[in-house]
Design a protein around this motif. Structure first.
Motif, PDB file in Angstrom:
ATOM      1  N   HIS A  50       0.809  -1.212   0.000  1.00  0.00           N
ATOM      2  CA  HIS A  50       0.000   0.000   0.000  1.00  0.00           C
ATOM      3  C   HIS A  50       0.850   1.274   0.000  1.00  0.00           C
ATOM      4  O   HIS A  50       0.302   2.374  -0.022  1.00  0.00           O
ATOM      5  N   LEU A  52       3.117   3.165  -2.140  1.00  0.00           N
ATOM      6  CA  LEU A  52       3.561   3.290  -3.519  1.00  0.00           C
ATOM      7  C   LEU A  52       4.256   4.624  -3.752  1.00  0.00           C
ATOM      8  O   LEU A  52       4.028   5.599  -3.040  1.00  0.00           O
ATOM      9  N   ARG A 109      -1.803   6.034  -3.740  1.00  0.00           N
ATOM     10  CA  ARG A 109      -2.583   4.871  -4.158  1.00  0.00           C
ATOM     11  C   ARG A 109      -3.774   5.292  -5.016  1.00  0.00           C
ATOM     12  O   ARG A 109      -4.067   4.691  -6.055  1.00  0.00           O
ATOM     13  N   HIS A 113      -4.447   4.569  -9.104  1.00  0.00           N
ATOM     14  CA  HIS A 113      -5.686   3.920  -9.558  1.00  0.00           C
ATOM     15  C   HIS A 113      -6.546   4.829 -10.428  1.00  0.00           C
ATOM     16  O   HIS A 113      -7.636   4.424 -10.853  1.00  0.00           O
TER      17      HIS A 113
END
Length: 281
Positions: A50, A52, A109, A113
């Motif tokens: 988690h 990144l 994150r 995404h």
């Protein structure tokens, strides 16, 4: 080198707009062109799945480091990615020189995404005292600012958090379980009580903004990295909110805080959440 907060105030009077422009330009040059355009080789994992980091994080931080240092000679920059590469650079927060605390992409994150829930966070501090902050959500076109003693603003409009409406559940965002110790998990589980509606947090900077706007009542976080919290804590304070650590003291950006801690839209709500957290330990 700047030696006193009066000079910091003079700097802010002259150059707040320049800092804002630097934040906007960093996002325009290095972040937004990569949003929803990231290639696999532009995303890396740091300490866990988690946690990144992307080319946007690294390049935006370099951009801001150069721009902010030039605006305020004698200042230093403490950025998330630079500290990851060399943890000793974090010590500058405890020094006497003015320090820029930078999170180039808070909510990496979400950024990876393709969600718009990310922001760029910049705070200016000296001697452990927050002086000003900038919270910029480029995908949403929103900029929040705070100056100690000068209030909090969103796109130029003054922010007042105010107390929660009486008689309803408190809306609370909490740390993701992956970032907590067993003791911290127990403290956070104490929020599972009637009258509290809680969820996992997203971008810390945007959660603080939601508190300052009165859209969220409180947060409960279990980590103290200054780049995640500095900008938002000042924003909440200047909107009339408060923050408390597990032992009932205000959060210190210099570290050594008893965790978890809470920030809330008013002092009474902060005390209520802090009391529940303490009961869970």
């Amino acid at each position: 080198m700047i030696q006193d907060t009066g000079t910091i105030e003079e700097f802010l009077t002259r150059h707040s707009a320049d800092v804002e422009e630097a934040v906007r330009q960093a996002a325009a040059a290095e972040i937004m062109p990569r949003w929803r355009q990231l290639a696999d080789h532009e995303v890396d994992v740091k300490s866990g799945p988690h946690d990144l980091v992307t080319d946007a994080d690294r390049k935006a931080e370099l951009y801001l480091t150069d721009a902010l240092s030039a605006l305020l000679p004698g200042s230093v920059v403490v950025g998330e990615e630079a500290v990851h590469a060399n943890p000793a650079t974090y010590d500058a927060i405890r020094g006497e020189a003015p320090v820029w605390i930078v999170d180039p992409v808070d909510g990496t994150r979400q950024f990876v995404h393709g969600d718009d829930g990310f922001c760029t966070l910049v705070a200016l501090a000296q001697g452990g005292v927050l002086r000003a902050s900038w919270t910029y959500a480029p995908a949403r076109g929103r900029l929040a600012t705070a100056v100690r003693g000068g209030g909090a603003h969103l796109d130029g409009q003054r922010l007042f958090a105010g107390p929660p409406e009486p008689g309803r559940e408190l809306r609370v965002a909490t740390s993701h379980p992956d970032y907590t110790t067993d003791e911290q998990k127990r403290a956070l589980l104490a929020l599972r009580t009637p009258g509290i509606a809680f969820r996992s947090c997203g971008s810390a900077g945007l959660e603080y903004l939601a508190i300052a706007r009165g859209e969220l009542d409180a947060v409960a976080f279990s980590w103290e990295a200054a780049w995640d919290h500095a900008a938002g804590l000042l924003l909440v304070e200047e909107a009339g909110g408060a923050h408390l650590t597990l032992t009932g003291e205000p959060f210190r950006i210099t570290g050594g805080n008893a965790l978890p801690f809470t920030a809330a839209r008013d002092a009474a709500t902060a005390r209520r959440i802090q009391t529940l957290l303490a009961q869970g330990t």
